[in-house]
Design an enzyme around this catalytic site. Sequence first.
Site, short mmCIF file in Angstrom:
data_model
loop_
_atom_site.label_atom_id
_atom_site.label_comp_id
_atom_site.label_asym_id
_atom_site.label_seq_id
_atom_site.Cartn_x
_atom_site.Cartn_y
_atom_site.Cartn_z
N ASP A 146 -31.17 -99.45 -26.71
CA ASP A 146 -31.87 -98.18 -26.80
C ASP A 146 -31.22 -97.40 -27.94
O ASP A 146 -30.08 -97.68 -28.34
CB ASP A 146 -31.81 -97.39 -25.48
CG ASP A 146 -32.87 -96.28 -25.45
OD1 ASP A 146 -33.45 -95.98 -26.53
OD2 ASP A 146 -33.13 -95.71 -24.38
C1 BGC Z 1 -35.61 -93.56 -25.76
C2 BGC Z 1 -36.45 -94.81 -25.94
C3 BGC Z 1 -37.18 -94.72 -27.25
C4 BGC Z 1 -36.18 -94.54 -28.38
C5 BGC Z 1 -36.81 -94.45 -29.75
C6 BGC Z 1 -34.74 -93.24 -26.96
O1 BGC Z 1 -34.22 -91.99 -26.84
O2 BGC Z 1 -34.81 -93.69 -24.61
O3 BGC Z 1 -37.34 -94.93 -24.88
O4 BGC Z 1 -38.00 -95.84 -27.44
O5 BGC Z 1 -35.47 -93.34 -28.16
O6 BGC Z 1 -37.50 -93.26 -29.89
#
Ligand code: BGC
Length: 760
Positions: free
Chosen positions: A219
């Site tokens: 993530d």
């Molecule tokens: C989130 C993800 C997301 C990623 C990119 C993170 O903060 O937890 O779900 O895909 O950011 O935006």
Amino acid sequence: MINLSNDEIAKLFEGKDAWHTNEIKDKNIPSLTLADGPNGLRIEEGSELGFSSSKKANAYPVASCIANSFDEDLMYEYGEYLANECLKENVDILLGPGINHKRSPIGGRNFEYLSEDPILTGKLASAYIKGVQSKDIGVCLKHYACNSCEMGRMVSNSIIDTRTLNEIYLRAFDYVIKESKPYAIMNSYNLINGIYSCENKELMDHAKNIGFDGIFISDWGGVNDPVNSFKASLNLQMPGGNLHSSSRIIKAINNKEVDKNILDDYSKRFNDLINKTKNKKSNNYDEDKQLGFILKAAEESVVLLENKDNILPLNLKQSIKVYGPYAKYPRFTGAGSSNVNAIHSDNLLENLDKNNIKYTYNSEFKLDDISNNDIALVILALDKGKESEGFDRSDMYLQANQVEFINELSNITNNIIVILQVGSPVSLPFKDKIKGLIYMSFAGCESGKCLFDILYGKVNPSGKLAETWPIKLEDNPSYNFFNKDLRYTVYKETILTGYRYYDYFNIPINYSFGYGLSYTSFKYSNFKIKKLKDNLIINLDITNLGKYNGKEIIEIYSSLNNSKIFRENKKLIGFKKVYVPKGKTTNNEIIIPIDTLSYFDIKLNEYSIEEGTYTIMIASNINDIKYSKDINIKGNIKPYSLIKKSYFKCKDSLNVSDEDYKKIYGKEFKYDYKLVPFTSNTVLKELNQTKFGSKVYRFIMFVIRHMKTNGLNESTIDEAPIRQLLWFSKANNDTVDVLVDYLNNHSLIKFIKVIRTLNK
Ligand code: BGC
């Protein structure tokens, strides 16, 4: 297969920037483009910190809306339409769906997640992924795993016993991995039983062992230690660009710290990914068709919760009074990484106008010249900043002025219809004072037309709740263990989560799992069941007794009396949405793999079926069982006795001591996080607890507040670990190390070192 050198592997490990992988020109390995997300594309533009500046795109209904459709075909189509958006924008990998289990109604990302039942989540998500990947766009399934709470999400340790982990929190992931073969999995921010997900080899091996052949992506900002993550088999650290992780990986490889299998596996997975993404289906994007589908998806998912005196559907000639800002500015999309900057969105008022409905509109929640028996339509929602990733809600309440308004209104008219545009359950103190209640969630950019069509009976509502609506937060089984501590979240309610708990203890609720009304009524008859090889074959007739064509969701539950293990009373094992024209009867067959009856056996470390007489129930919702039949199932093992009786004592709310939970958990756990010495995982607000740390904290917050932090809530920043400063600045791994060193041993020399690494 392209042979990747160690240097190339290390280069590929770190993303090129926030949204692309690195390319290796000599070997014809292209840079891949990744984009959010689950309910419409979010392609970031510019370099501001935050979530709100993205390219315009179509906003689809969010997960907590479409899950209520219980419709796998619809989910497949949803995936196909999203893939069209990706093809148009040259996106290779779509970040979504999020399939985490809904543990509490106040979970910040609940609107992004599908259900409190792993079978429902797994089946819906699989269909969605198959739809997207049918067009050779890859899906990145997220967030693996146990990321059901947002408080301290980057440092929170999910302490969870093996059975609960597998039977509830991994089951949907397992199903999806086997059924739909996602190209990628996003490792979550949190720790699972003490190990960061990105470093959790056991968790990644689990996915590989059941057939996952894609890549593991962190993530965004989720890597605690790049080398440990690499060694555990993470394939891509995001966002990348300036982290300097590659040099650390190379060093570790040269020092022979990395297993050869990890390197071979890396090459194989990256090669496969490149092959899978290189030939895309041709783009047949047609804006009208995309919008047509968005409307259909919403209309299939809206849930009618109350319809006293058949106040709905409304008559086109009736005059109505509409209240609240959301009639004009609906809440229709997600927030954070699910916030779609919509190309277009409609609203209820313009649809009333188009259809020449007589109405008055008051944008405020204030009484006006309303009189006895007028029909009042009130749209309620939470403030935009209240439902997002990065923090949980603190309670289940709607805003007090909205609740007061309904109370005042109910002194004047009985004809109140409330529309809820919220992403997860809220408390409903006015429930007995209203006649109509519609749950829309965030229904996408055509939510105005969708609402109009439902209100006026052009569409017969057919959604059912994919999660229970408790009366109050204290009734939720995780109440005493959720959102209580930044560093730890203990899963003491074990497998009794969601409806499994309310059903087990007979807790009064507002609306049960699987509940939803229609403008017509259905009769269930001729229920038959037989075993055929590994499946249960269920047959039943559904008759539409009313005046409207309609769709009914048939739900199948199972239970095992006299079970030798501790288990829920009922659990969902299958479902099917069927269309039945008015006055007609349809015959329906539902095939359910016997495997859905299984539980996770911690001694064998696998799913097992307990031998016994199972009761199979067909139901309209978990509390409305129409018929049941018993069937003998030969088990595949002798079940061990986990705990025959529940270890729960449920009085007002579930209270379980650490000592009791340790018996289930099977080993010790400690809350032994130490504030000092500071580490890269000290969160910003913890710095504040020491004299020197508080000075640095104030300085960092000063800098961050003066940056544009679009869409980022303050507690998200406050609870971010120091290493996440990488996200907020141009810092790299080395900067974090020297900063932590400076925090622990402050001196001018160390300060100068920090400044020097910042400028590198
Ligand atoms: C989130 C993800 C997301 C990623 C990119 C993170 O903060 O937890 O779900 O895909 O950011 O935006």
